[in-house]
Design a protein around this motif. Structure first.
Motif, PDB file in Angstrom:
ATOM      1  N   ALA A 166      44.981   4.361  20.602  1.00  0.00           N
ATOM      2  CA  ALA A 166      45.260   5.783  20.775  1.00  0.00           C
ATOM      3  C   ALA A 166      46.640   5.965  21.394  1.00  0.00           C
ATOM      4  O   ALA A 166      47.062   5.163  22.229  1.00  0.00           O
ATOM      5  CB  ALA A 166      44.207   6.396  21.679  1.00  0.00           C
ATOM      6  N   VAL A 167      47.332   7.016  20.965  1.00  0.00           N
ATOM      7  CA  VAL A 167      48.611   7.331  21.592  1.00  0.00           C
ATOM      8  C   VAL A 167      48.616   8.784  22.078  1.00  0.00           C
ATOM      9  O   VAL A 167      48.061   9.665  21.433  1.00  0.00           O
ATOM     10  CB  VAL A 167      49.826   7.086  20.658  1.00  0.00           C
ATOM     11  N   SER A 168      49.224   8.978  23.242  1.00  0.00           N
ATOM     12  CA  SER A 168      49.432  10.316  23.799  1.00  0.00           C
ATOM     13  C   SER A 168      50.927  10.589  23.733  1.00  0.00           C
ATOM     14  O   SER A 168      51.709   9.890  24.382  1.00  0.00           O
ATOM     15  CB  SER A 168      48.987  10.354  25.266  1.00  0.00           C
ATOM     16  N   LEU A 169      51.292  11.568  22.928  1.00  0.00           N
ATOM     17  CA  LEU A 169      52.720  11.864  22.759  1.00  0.00           C
ATOM     18  C   LEU A 169      53.025  13.174  23.469  1.00  0.00           C
ATOM     19  O   LEU A 169      52.583  14.246  23.036  1.00  0.00           O
ATOM     20  CB  LEU A 169      53.057  11.929  21.272  1.00  0.00           C
TER      21      LEU A 169
END
Lengths: 142, 395
Positions: free
Chosen positions: B269-272
């Motif tokens: 998962a990525v949080s941008l």
């Protein structure tokens, strides 16, 4: 003249003392503080460079000891989690001191050099994978 | 000339000659195209990067009394329940309920659908909360429980658009910071960001989709899946170099695989900041060396692959189509490029080192006979482009 980078851990009761003043005045050291969090209700931290004669630095460490301040030489406030890091390279343009860097331009692997870290914490919000965290900002590192 | 059957026989007998898309470049240079085409059976390609158009179908199994779910949340992330009773679709970019999004700009987007997918693949427990209006045969109207991926009957990753053939390079020409799916772009073109595995990337090694087609077996985060359709926004009609390699987005793939067999290292998962949540995935695709033209395409180098530099402060949001310039991946990977005499620092959001690891893992799996090739039953379209949305004033 040598320079050492230290992570100091302050117990709650050391908060009121002018420790940096003593480093300069009593031990003739040049001090460069990268980041500090001194909290009367909690354990405090400070990351700093001290420069001076080796003997004076050693005397200062005894002074820290007497004040129950824990000195760590090999760590700093920033934590880089090698497992969480995927070497995407997003951090590279946001790390002003090149502490986060590309080891080899052929494989494009990213690594962290804590010697170069200036505790700016820029990487923490820029890492999409939450690989970076800091003891100065523990709420962000989940 | 080789056939899929011949290559698969060699894979089964553990005698197939397999190389990754980086190694093959020097090998062909040394051996010559004709000799190498005889010797090499498979070239492995790979990519690792954020792919927003990803998600999964889940089947929770029936409770007692039964429920026909109409709304449901996994760890407070809404899943789509407008399908059968205990089926749901969890999308990667869905935000957690009550996430303030960009209310306090730029938002952090700490948790969303991709994080739930990552937790499931890691084998962690997630909370299911489900509602229903109740029917005679499905009387339960509300339930809350905790599940792991092992409790699910099926967890099928189904991604309508992965593996973009090539991609934009983003820069910010304005005088204020912008926050995008490429991360933070500093004002006045101080940094730029790209997203491609370049010479390792699947569709850059097969620019006209001669072997990668519908039915091709793929390595999706360690699980053996397949290409089920052309990807959404598949646009093979594009600007191409003399070697046929697209100089912009171009082709895409729709992928599916069993999520229960995935390796959590490749589902991330990525949080941008300021943009949202996305899912980074590792994908490997084998290219069978059926003839020397196919082999030739796999020898493409970073310096021969160009991508367009786009201003994400104005041209991208307004869809003007303006390209500032082009850079090849060799210059991007050097860490610094020049535009109108000004030096720009280069970052990326895809991971070449993870892609290389995947290409090597797939190579290993083929070499030991545990991954065989599937011949596509239908080729991907080699012509066509995307439509723009028309905003109609009348019904």
């Amino acid at each position: 003249m040598i320079t050492r980078k230290y992570l100091l851990k302050f117990p709650e009761k050391a908060v009121g003392k002018p420790l940096i003043y003593h480093l300069v005045k009593d031990y003739d050291l040049t001090v460069n503080i990268y980041r500090a969090k001194i909290d009367p209700d909690d354990i405090g931290y400070m990351v700093l460079d001290v420069s001076g004669r080796e003997s004076d630095i050693e005397r200062a460490k005894i002074f820290f000891d007497e004040n129950e301040i824990i000195v760590t030489e090999t760590m700093n406030g920033m934590r880089w989690d090698k497992e969480r890091c995927v070497s995407c390279g997003t951090c590279i343009t946001h790390c002003p001191s090149n502490a986060l860097y590309i080891v080899d331009r052929k494989t494009m692997e990213v690594s962290f050099n804590n010697e170069k870290c200036i505790e700016c914490m820029n990487c923490i919000s820029h890492c999409p994978f939450k690989a970076c965290s800091s003891i100065f900002n523990s709420s962000i590192s989940e | 000339m080789k056939t899929y059957e011949e290559i698969n026989r060699k894979i089964a007998s553990k005698t197939a000659v397999v190389m990754n898309a980086e190694e093959i470049i020097d090998y062909v240079e040394k051996k010559g195209l004709d000799k190498a085409a005889e010797e090499v059976d498979v070239v492995t390609t790979a990519t690792f990067g954020p792919m927003c158009s990803s998600g999964c179908f889940l089947n929770f199994g029936h409770s007692s009394p039964k429920i026909r779910i109409t709304e449901a949340w996994l760890d407070d992330v809404l899943v789509y329940s407008g399908i059968a009773a205990v089926d749901a679709f969890l999308g990667a970019t869905q935000l957690r309920h009550n996430d303030p999004a960009n209310m306090y700009y730029p938002g952090d987007f700490r948790f969303g659908g991709a994080h739930v997918i990552e937790k499931l693949v890691r084998g962690e427990r997630v909370q299911l909360f489900a509602l229903s209006y109740g029917t005679d045969e499905y009387p339960c109207k509300e339930l809350r429980t905790y599940i792991t991926i092992d409790d699910l009957n099926q967890a099928q990753m189904v991604n309508p658009r992965n593996c973009y053939q090539n991609y934009n390079i983003a820069v910010n020409c304005s005088d204020r910071s912008i926050y995008t799916y490429f991360g933070h772009l500093k004002p006045n073109m101080q940094n730029l960001c790209y997203c491609s595995a370049g010479q390792l990337s699947p569709l850059l090694n097969d620019p006209y989709y001669k072997t990668i087609g519908i039915g091709t077996r793929i390595w999706l985060a360690g699980s053996q899946g397949h290409i089920y359709a052309e990807g959404t926004q598949h646009s093979p009609d594009c600007l191409r170099s003399e070697n046929g390699v697209p100089r912009e987005g171009a082709g895409t793939l729709s992928l599916t695989a069993d999520m229960k067999k995935m390796d959590p290292e490749y589902v991330r998962a990525v949080s941008l900041k300021g943009y949202g949540v996305s899912l980074s995935l590792g994908i490997g695709i084998p290219i069978p060396i059926l003839n020397k033209e196919i082999l030739k395409s796999t020898t493409v180098r970073d310096r021969d692959i160009y991508a367009p530099l786009i201003d994400y402060s104005s041209d991208y949001p307004l869809a003007t189509g303006r390209i500032l310039t082009e850079y090849n991946y060799e210059s991007l990977k050097s860490g610094e490029v020049e535009y109108n005499g000004k030096k720009i620092e280069v970052g990326s959001i895809s991971s070449y080192s993870k892609a290389l690891k995947i290409a090597n893992r797939l190579k290993e799996e083929i070499s030991i006979g545990s991954f065989t090739l599937a011949e596509p039953h239908t080729p991907l379209p080699v012509a066509g482009s995307m439509n723009r949305m028309k905003i109609q004033q009348e019904r």
